[in-house]
Design a protein around this motif. Structure first.
Motif, PDB file in Angstrom:
ATOM      1  N   GLY A 271       0.292 -15.008 -16.113  1.00 55.66           N
ATOM      2  CA  GLY A 271      -0.370 -14.286 -17.016  1.00 55.66           C
ATOM      3  C   GLY A 271      -0.882 -14.921 -18.366  1.00 55.66           C
ATOM      4  O   GLY A 271       0.055 -15.828 -18.642  1.00 55.66           O
ATOM      5  N   GLU A 272      -1.708 -14.303 -18.730  1.00 47.83           N
ATOM      6  CA  GLU A 272      -2.185 -14.661 -20.189  1.00 47.83           C
ATOM      7  C   GLU A 272      -1.122 -15.048 -21.309  1.00 47.83           C
ATOM      8  O   GLU A 272      -0.914 -16.061 -21.924  1.00 47.83           O
ATOM      9  CB  GLU A 272      -3.317 -13.863 -20.677  1.00 47.83           C
ATOM     10  CG  GLU A 272      -3.608 -13.993 -22.071  1.00 47.83           C
ATOM     11  CD  GLU A 272      -4.486 -15.278 -22.435  1.00 47.83           C
ATOM     12  OE1 GLU A 272      -5.216 -15.657 -21.500  1.00 47.83           O
ATOM     13  OE2 GLU A 272      -4.867 -15.559 -23.636  1.00 47.83           O
ATOM     14  N   HIS A 273      -0.256 -13.851 -21.423  1.00 49.81           N
ATOM     15  CA  HIS A 273       0.744 -14.022 -22.518  1.00 49.81           C
ATOM     16  C   HIS A 273       1.818 -14.905 -22.096  1.00 49.81           C
ATOM     17  O   HIS A 273       2.678 -15.332 -23.064  1.00 49.81           O
ATOM     18  CB  HIS A 273       1.291 -12.589 -22.656  1.00 49.81           C
ATOM     19  CG  HIS A 273       0.315 -11.650 -23.366  1.00 49.81           C
ATOM     20  ND1 HIS A 273       0.143 -10.319 -23.198  1.00 49.81           N
ATOM     21  CD2 HIS A 273      -0.835 -11.849 -24.136  1.00 49.81           C
ATOM     22  CE1 HIS A 273      -1.065  -9.721 -23.796  1.00 49.81           C
ATOM     23  NE2 HIS A 273      -1.401 -10.709 -24.217  1.00 49.81           N
ATOM     24  N   GLU A 274       2.131 -15.045 -20.711  1.00 48.60           N
ATOM     25  CA  GLU A 274       3.316 -15.986 -20.355  1.00 48.60           C
ATOM     26  C   GLU A 274       2.843 -17.227 -20.560  1.00 48.60           C
ATOM     27  O   GLU A 274       3.762 -18.120 -21.214  1.00 48.60           O
ATOM     28  CB  GLU A 274       3.199 -15.689 -18.581  1.00 48.60           C
ATOM     29  CG  GLU A 274       4.122 -14.508 -18.308  1.00 48.60           C
ATOM     30  CD  GLU A 274       4.261 -14.777 -16.785  1.00 48.60           C
ATOM     31  OE1 GLU A 274       5.041 -15.217 -16.394  1.00 48.60           O
ATOM     32  OE2 GLU A 274       3.356 -14.081 -15.965  1.00 48.60           O
TER      33      GLU A 274
ATOM     34  N   GLU B 163       1.145 -18.188 -22.967  1.00 51.07           N
ATOM     35  CA  GLU B 163       1.043 -18.319 -24.421  1.00 51.07           C
ATOM     36  C   GLU B 163       2.364 -18.675 -24.979  1.00 51.07           C
ATOM     37  O   GLU B 163       2.667 -19.511 -25.703  1.00 51.07           O
ATOM     38  CB  GLU B 163       0.304 -17.079 -25.193  1.00 51.07           C
ATOM     39  CG  GLU B 163       0.202 -17.087 -26.539  1.00 51.07           C
ATOM     40  CD  GLU B 163      -0.240 -15.860 -27.180  1.00 51.07           C
ATOM     41  OE1 GLU B 163      -1.204 -15.013 -26.477  1.00 51.07           O
ATOM     42  OE2 GLU B 163       0.182 -15.542 -28.295  1.00 51.07           O
ATOM     43  N   LYS B 164       3.461 -17.921 -24.559  1.00 53.83           N
ATOM     44  CA  LYS B 164       4.696 -18.028 -24.799  1.00 53.83           C
ATOM     45  C   LYS B 164       5.194 -19.077 -24.304  1.00 53.83           C
ATOM     46  O   LYS B 164       5.982 -20.011 -25.277  1.00 53.83           O
ATOM     47  CB  LYS B 164       5.632 -16.891 -24.266  1.00 53.83           C
ATOM     48  CG  LYS B 164       5.717 -15.560 -24.768  1.00 53.83           C
ATOM     49  CD  LYS B 164       6.590 -14.644 -24.063  1.00 53.83           C
ATOM     50  CE  LYS B 164       6.696 -13.318 -24.975  1.00 53.83           C
ATOM     51  NZ  LYS B 164       7.632 -12.608 -24.149  1.00 53.83           N
TER      52      LYS B 164
ATOM     53  N   ASN C 269       3.862 -21.977 -26.525  1.00 53.46           N
ATOM     54  CA  ASN C 269       4.628 -21.911 -28.025  1.00 53.46           C
ATOM     55  C   ASN C 269       6.050 -22.549 -28.006  1.00 53.46           C
ATOM     56  O   ASN C 269       6.471 -23.034 -29.058  1.00 53.46           O
ATOM     57  CB  ASN C 269       4.770 -20.267 -28.401  1.00 53.46           C
ATOM     58  CG  ASN C 269       3.622 -19.878 -28.897  1.00 53.46           C
ATOM     59  OD1 ASN C 269       2.440 -20.573 -29.158  1.00 53.46           O
ATOM     60  ND2 ASN C 269       3.409 -18.464 -28.835  1.00 53.46           N
TER      61      ASN C 269
ATOM     62  N   LEU D 255       5.132 -25.987 -28.941  1.00 58.72           N
ATOM     63  CA  LEU D 255       4.765 -25.885 -30.272  1.00 58.72           C
ATOM     64  C   LEU D 255       5.864 -25.871 -31.448  1.00 58.72           C
ATOM     65  O   LEU D 255       5.645 -26.383 -32.443  1.00 58.72           O
ATOM     66  CB  LEU D 255       3.715 -24.955 -30.475  1.00 58.72           C
ATOM     67  CG  LEU D 255       2.206 -25.044 -30.025  1.00 58.72           C
ATOM     68  CD1 LEU D 255       1.417 -23.980 -30.196  1.00 58.72           C
ATOM     69  CD2 LEU D 255       1.693 -26.460 -30.578  1.00 58.72           C
ATOM     70  N   MET D 256       6.564 -24.918 -31.067  1.00 62.79           N
ATOM     71  CA  MET D 256       7.980 -24.578 -31.818  1.00 62.79           C
ATOM     72  C   MET D 256       8.779 -26.148 -32.377  1.00 62.79           C
ATOM     73  O   MET D 256       8.835 -25.989 -33.712  1.00 62.79           O
ATOM     74  CB  MET D 256       8.927 -23.932 -31.040  1.00 62.79           C
ATOM     75  CG  MET D 256       9.912 -23.109 -31.458  1.00 62.79           C
ATOM     76  SD  MET D 256       9.391 -21.715 -32.198  1.00 62.79           S
ATOM     77  CE  MET D 256       8.903 -22.012 -33.794  1.00 62.79           C
TER      78      MET D 256
ATOM     79  N   ALA E 252      15.295 -24.826 -33.817  1.00 66.79           N
ATOM     80  CA  ALA E 252      14.015 -23.951 -33.592  1.00 66.79           C
ATOM     81  C   ALA E 252      13.922 -23.661 -32.078  1.00 66.79           C
ATOM     82  O   ALA E 252      13.699 -22.496 -31.621  1.00 66.79           O
ATOM     83  CB  ALA E 252      12.905 -24.610 -34.280  1.00 66.79           C
TER      84      ALA E 252
ATOM     85  N   ALA F 252      16.445 -21.470 -30.698  1.00 69.41           N
ATOM     86  CA  ALA F 252      16.289 -19.944 -31.106  1.00 69.41           C
ATOM     87  C   ALA F 252      15.168 -19.469 -30.242  1.00 69.41           C
ATOM     88  O   ALA F 252      15.270 -18.538 -29.630  1.00 69.41           O
ATOM     89  CB  ALA F 252      16.061 -20.021 -32.346  1.00 69.41           C
ATOM     90  N   PHE F 253      14.097 -20.192 -30.026  1.00 72.68           N
ATOM     91  CA  PHE F 253      12.920 -19.700 -29.042  1.00 72.68           C
ATOM     92  C   PHE F 253      13.594 -19.514 -27.679  1.00 72.68           C
ATOM     93  O   PHE F 253      13.105 -18.543 -26.897  1.00 72.68           O
ATOM     94  CB  PHE F 253      11.853 -20.782 -29.161  1.00 72.68           C
ATOM     95  CG  PHE F 253      10.595 -20.071 -28.707  1.00 72.68           C
ATOM     96  CD1 PHE F 253       9.885 -19.303 -29.503  1.00 72.68           C
ATOM     97  CD2 PHE F 253       9.964 -20.344 -27.507  1.00 72.68           C
ATOM     98  CE1 PHE F 253       8.476 -18.785 -29.055  1.00 72.68           C
ATOM     99  CE2 PHE F 253       8.992 -19.884 -27.013  1.00 72.68           C
ATOM    100  CZ  PHE F 253       8.263 -18.922 -27.834  1.00 72.68           C
TER     101      PHE F 253
ATOM    102  N   GLY G 124      15.552 -16.332 -27.315  1.00 70.01           N
ATOM    103  CA  GLY G 124      14.697 -15.253 -27.693  1.00 70.01           C
ATOM    104  C   GLY G 124      13.865 -15.017 -26.391  1.00 70.01           C
ATOM    105  O   GLY G 124      13.528 -13.704 -26.130  1.00 70.01           O
ATOM    106  N   ASN G 125      13.725 -15.970 -25.414  1.00 71.19           N
ATOM    107  CA  ASN G 125      13.070 -15.590 -24.175  1.00 71.19           C
ATOM    108  C   ASN G 125      13.722 -15.848 -23.053  1.00 71.19           C
ATOM    109  O   ASN G 125      13.374 -16.075 -21.780  1.00 71.19           O
ATOM    110  CB  ASN G 125      11.789 -16.673 -24.315  1.00 71.19           C
ATOM    111  CG  ASN G 125      10.469 -16.310 -25.006  1.00 71.19           C
ATOM    112  OD1 ASN G 125      10.067 -15.216 -25.074  1.00 71.19           O
ATOM    113  ND2 ASN G 125      10.162 -17.372 -25.979  1.00 71.19           N
TER     114      ASN G 125
ATOM    115  N   THR H 231      10.044 -14.125 -18.538  1.00 71.85           N
ATOM    116  CA  THR H 231       9.638 -14.309 -16.922  1.00 71.85           C
ATOM    117  C   THR H 231      10.037 -15.867 -16.652  1.00 71.85           C
ATOM    118  O   THR H 231      10.296 -16.559 -17.474  1.00 71.85           O
ATOM    119  CB  THR H 231       8.130 -14.139 -16.680  1.00 71.85           C
ATOM    120  OG1 THR H 231       7.432 -15.133 -17.658  1.00 71.85           O
ATOM    121  CG2 THR H 231       7.752 -12.768 -16.894  1.00 71.85           C
TER     122      THR H 231
END
Lengths: 145, 111
Positions: free
Chosen positions: A12-15, A17-18, A21, A24-25, A43, A46-47, A50-51, A55
């Protein structure tokens, strides 16, 4: 070295994006701790943490980003402390040191380019896999049952 | 609940949830009894974009985490000055997702 493959499902769109990221982190964290080679890893870790309940697509790419940063840590730490010892002790610059730093720069540069490319492609929902890292990621990261 | 009512809710509030959760939220709402509609209507969801702006401006003080209800993390962030800047940067990328997750949790507690 880098291949775009079909993923198990359409993210999906938000998946997307994450997942983007997560790459990018490591790049953005350079701003916070440029001389220290471990900040990027912290960093990204940590990301990842957080995830970890995210998914499959997000977890997969967070793991791949983390693995790439782990391999960078060894090279960069060795180069960093070697440079520190040259700057603050009696140790001198040798051909070995120059060769190592050159190799480290090439490694970092290629990793940087790969990370930027992967972040862009992943944002579009494409499943970008890296040579060697993707195989390890497949072993570590399993789909939700 | 009625399909029309649920779809209206999704149109109005879809942006507050993760895109992959919207379909699940819709299915759950369809199963929910009509009596809960009043409570669902009164729920106040946090806007992820607003949280991103707060994180950008006051992220190193942990205000963003306080606002979404993560008080413990907010205090941790406040005391460490945004994890010496690193945590604040990480949260810039995570806060929107975290806000959407919190919104989903809030809705799940009601339905």
């Amino acid at each position: 070295m880098i291949a775009t493959k079909e993923f198990d499902y359409e993210p999906g769109e938000h998946e997307s994006e994450k997942a983007s990221n997560s790459y990018l982190m490591s790049l953005v964290a350079i701003i916070a701790g440029l001389p220290l080679p471990i900040i990027n890893l912290i960093a990204t870790f940590a990301f990842y943490m957080g995830n970890k309940n995210g998914t499959y697509f997000v977890r997969w790419h967070c793991t791949q980003a983390l693995l790439s940063q782990i391999s960078m840590l060894f090279v960069n730490s060795y180069g960093f402390w070697w440079s520190v010892s040259i700057a603050f002790t009696a140790e001198e610059i040798t051909n070995k040191y120059i060769a190592f730093i050159l190799a480290a720069i090439i490694f970092n540069l290629s990793e940087f380019i790969a990370t930027v490319y992967t972040a862009i492609q992943t944002r579009k929902g494409k499943h970008v896999t890296w040579w060697f890292y993707s195989e390890i990621t497949n072993l570590i990261c399993k789909a939700n049952k | 609940m009625e399909v029309q009512r649920v779809d209206m809710f999704i149109i109005a509030n879809g942006k507050f949830f993760e895109s992959h959760q919207v379909a699940i939220v819709r299915d759950r709402l369809l199963e929910v009894d009509d009596s809960k509609w009043a409570i669902i209507q009164t729920l106040q969801f946090k806007n992820p974009t607003t949280m991103l702006i707060v994180s950008l401006l006051a992220g190193s003080l942990g205000i963003d985490r306080f606002m979404i209800g993560d008080t413990g993390l907010g205090i941790g962030k406040l005391l460490t000055c945004g994890g010496l800047g690193v945590w604040a940067i990480i949260d810039l990328f995570m806060i929107m997702g975290a806000t959407r997750e919190k919104n989903n949790e809030k809705l799940q507690t009601v339905i």
